[in-house]
Design a protein around this motif. Sequence first.
Motif, short mmCIF file in Angstrom:
data_model
loop_
_atom_site.label_atom_id
_atom_site.label_comp_id
_atom_site.label_asym_id
_atom_site.label_seq_id
_atom_site.Cartn_x
_atom_site.Cartn_y
_atom_site.Cartn_z
N GLU A 166 -12.25 6.19 8.79
CA GLU A 166 -11.57 5.02 8.91
C GLU A 166 -10.18 4.89 8.45
N SER A 167 -9.59 5.58 7.21
CA SER A 167 -8.50 5.26 6.78
C SER A 167 -7.59 6.15 7.59
N ILE B 274 -9.70 -0.76 -1.35
CA ILE B 274 -8.80 -1.08 -0.46
C ILE B 274 -9.21 -2.16 0.53
N LYS B 275 -10.19 -1.97 1.50
CA LYS B 275 -10.93 -2.88 2.25
C LYS B 275 -10.83 -4.22 1.77
N ALA C 128 -14.94 6.84 5.03
CA ALA C 128 -13.50 6.44 3.97
C ALA C 128 -12.32 7.23 4.58
N LYS D 78 -3.14 -0.47 4.96
CA LYS D 78 -4.05 0.27 4.18
C LYS D 78 -3.52 1.79 4.06
N HIS E 73 -0.30 7.20 1.16
CA HIS E 73 -1.47 8.08 1.06
C HIS E 73 -1.98 7.85 -0.36
N TRP F 69 -11.83 3.60 -1.23
CA TRP F 69 -11.83 3.08 -0.05
C TRP F 69 -12.28 1.44 -0.02
N TYR G 160 -7.71 -5.75 1.27
CA TYR G 160 -7.25 -6.07 2.65
C TYR G 160 -7.81 -7.25 3.30
N SER H 97 0.84 -1.14 -0.01
CA SER H 97 0.23 0.09 -0.02
C SER H 97 0.89 1.26 -0.04
N CYS I 250 -3.82 5.98 3.82
CA CYS I 250 -4.72 7.14 4.07
C CYS I 250 -5.36 7.75 2.87
N MET I 251 -6.57 7.87 3.14
CA MET I 251 -7.27 8.45 1.85
C MET I 251 -7.59 10.12 2.20
#
Length: 355
Positions: free
Chosen positions: A264-265, A197-198, A261, A209, A179, A194, A201, A176, A211-212
């Motif tokens: 959470e990120s 990504i999840k 998103a 993961k 950012h 996002w 994951y 990952s 960061c968004m």
Amino acid sequence: GRKWNMWRYKEFLPVDESKKVSLNEGGTPFIKCNNLSKDLKVDLYVKVEGSNPTGSFKDRGMSVGVTKALEFNVDTVGCASTGNTSASLAAYAARAGLRCIVFLPAGKVALGKLAQAMFHGAQVLSIKDNFDKALEIVTKFALGGYLYLLNSVNPFRLEGQKTIAFEILEELNWESPDHIILPVGNAGNISAIWKGIKEFYESDFIDEKPCMIGIQAEGASPIVEAVKKQKLDIKPVKNPETVATAIRIGSPVNYPKALRAIYESNGTALSVSDEEILKAQRLLAKKEGIGVEPASAASIAGLIKLIDDGYLDHGERVVCVLTGHLLKDPKIAINACKKPLEVEPDFNLLKKIIG
Ligand SMILES: Cc1ncc(COP(=O)(O)O)c(/C=C/C(=O)C(=O)O)c1O
């Protein structure tokens, strides 16, 4: 066509791949920006979504969404749009043989996008109000059963667009980036990426993961205001204004998913001025040879601001999603340059001018 496109990830897509409506969308260039990385002292990659069939990331979502429309046996699809959604829907609807009705904010749609929506055969309604009002109207038509709504409030759009995340992660050999930075308008794309990504994951393809980071224009930044106060709801901007007409949106329909998103990120959201957007657009074109429309350059303008603010450390690995092609808004590009001289085809005269 190219062998690698977004259907590489068909197991993660909610459609029968053999029935897909496709123009070979996805599999877009993932380019290391060596010049800008040196200047900015970060490891900068860009995901060039302007290389999609109609010139923006919307094609990924429309391919899945229009395939679903056929599955549901609808005969008419529709959307409100700042331009790229309507351009993409018009093309995919034409390919699927569906009627297409689009509602656009009068006088606020970049030339290339309007040309596409019209030329692919959409019925174009030019609404004397902004995008948010147009979205309100088309939603009424959808609820009345007149058309199948394919704005990003439709979850199938996000299913297609989440493949942006899949491609970024695979290109980075399942490591990952720190950012992912992208422009945010109706906030579908940041939600979709996002989600992707999840999913990767949870499938154990990655163990970290990113960061968004969502970037908005200063005159249209309801998500930024909410994130500043760590809130879960937004205060719509009544009269959104920005030169980046693609993200001239005051009431993002996907704000709950977008805020989730970002929180959470462990990401953030930031606004940039029109001047910073246009400066970043030129920098990218002149330093890396990559041409994008203004809204896409907001991600680069945001990157520069995050570095200046000390939010990003040197050496961090960053991916900026460049959402639409330069050709979408030729007027802005030409207005940013000196008008070319008209000269007689005289060698000696030209030699003097060229210098
Ligand atoms: C070039 C470009 N960059 C960024 C965005 C913002 O993505 P979202 O945050 O998912 O909305 C858009 C959005 C365009 C429309 O909303 C539309 O076409 O109606 C765009 O065209």
